[in-house]
Write a protein that holds these residues in place. Sequence first.
Motif, short mmCIF file in Angstrom:
data_model
loop_
_atom_site.label_atom_id
_atom_site.label_comp_id
_atom_site.label_asym_id
_atom_site.label_seq_id
_atom_site.Cartn_x
_atom_site.Cartn_y
_atom_site.Cartn_z
N HIS A 181 0.83 -1.21 0.00
CA HIS A 181 0.00 0.00 0.00
C HIS A 181 0.86 1.26 0.00
CE1 HIS A 181 -3.23 2.82 0.90
NE2 HIS A 181 -2.46 3.32 1.87
N TRP A 184 2.62 2.84 -3.70
CA TRP A 184 1.79 3.59 -4.64
C TRP A 184 1.10 4.77 -3.96
CZ3 TRP A 184 -3.33 4.41 -3.77
CH2 TRP A 184 -4.02 3.52 -2.93
N SER A 185 0.81 4.64 -2.67
CA SER A 185 0.17 5.74 -1.94
C SER A 185 1.10 6.95 -1.85
CB SER A 185 -0.22 5.28 -0.54
OG SER A 185 -0.84 6.33 0.18
N LYS A 199 -3.19 2.54 -11.45
CA LYS A 199 -3.17 1.09 -11.49
C LYS A 199 -1.76 0.57 -11.78
CE LYS A 199 -7.97 0.39 -12.92
NZ LYS A 199 -8.87 -0.19 -13.95
N LYS A 202 0.25 0.84 -8.60
CA LYS A 202 -0.13 -0.23 -7.68
C LYS A 202 0.55 -1.53 -8.07
CE LYS A 202 -4.63 1.48 -6.08
NZ LYS A 202 -6.08 1.20 -5.97
N ASN A 206 3.42 -3.47 -5.89
CA ASN A 206 3.34 -4.89 -5.51
C ASN A 206 4.59 -5.66 -5.92
OD1 ASN A 206 0.80 -4.64 -4.35
ND2 ASN A 206 -0.29 -5.17 -6.22
#
Length: 234
Positions: A181, A184-185, A199, A202, A206
């Motif tokens: 989290h 990308w946050s 996207k 994210k 990952n």
Amino acid sequence: MWLIHSSIGRKLVMSISGVVLLLFLLFHLSMNVAAVFSAEAYNTICSLLGANWYAVAATVVLAGIIAIHFLYAAMITLQNRKARGNDRYTVNNRPKGVSWASQNMFVIGIIVLGFMILHLSQFWYKMMFAELLGHHNVTLCNGTTLHPQDGAGFIRYYFAHLWVVVAYLVWYVALWLHLTHGVWSAIQTLGWSNRIWLKRWKFIGNIVATLIFLGFAFVTLFFYAKSLCDGSCC
């Protein structure tokens, strides 16, 4: 000051400090992987990062960044709880598209911080700190004596114990959840994202989190397996 009192300012500080810590994790991982291939190369790095003034200064700065990151995480968590009021006591299903990690970042962060204390007590305290105190040798519980700059020796010793290996694997899982989290946050907060790239970030987040998890886990399990082969576990 808006960096403290503003919601955007707090998130900005969180994001910048988080990116710096991510870069440190990647550097730390590259060091650990080096230990798998060459104990001499790893110890050379340890000597460069020993009780030298630049290494000590960098350690102080890093500790400050960690403290700021955790402090601002606590501030943001309290702010969000205050904003929700009584709604936080209501049992609701997790909103669609919202991960479990994103709803429990502070708790995961506490777990990461807790295991970090274990890591510091086993390595930093017996390496850089011991060297700063003028200790030329460190005696471990099994009577083994190591030089503070013998990082490979400390890795071999601690990762020969099953409970240490399990504890570190739990730490890596918590770190993976935090990063899936957090990466990308942080990018989104810094303004380097849009609807198309969100996207993608994210997905990239990952991938980065998984590579860090697998890398650290590989080193830990490698030295544990090596200890079983050598019969060095005490």
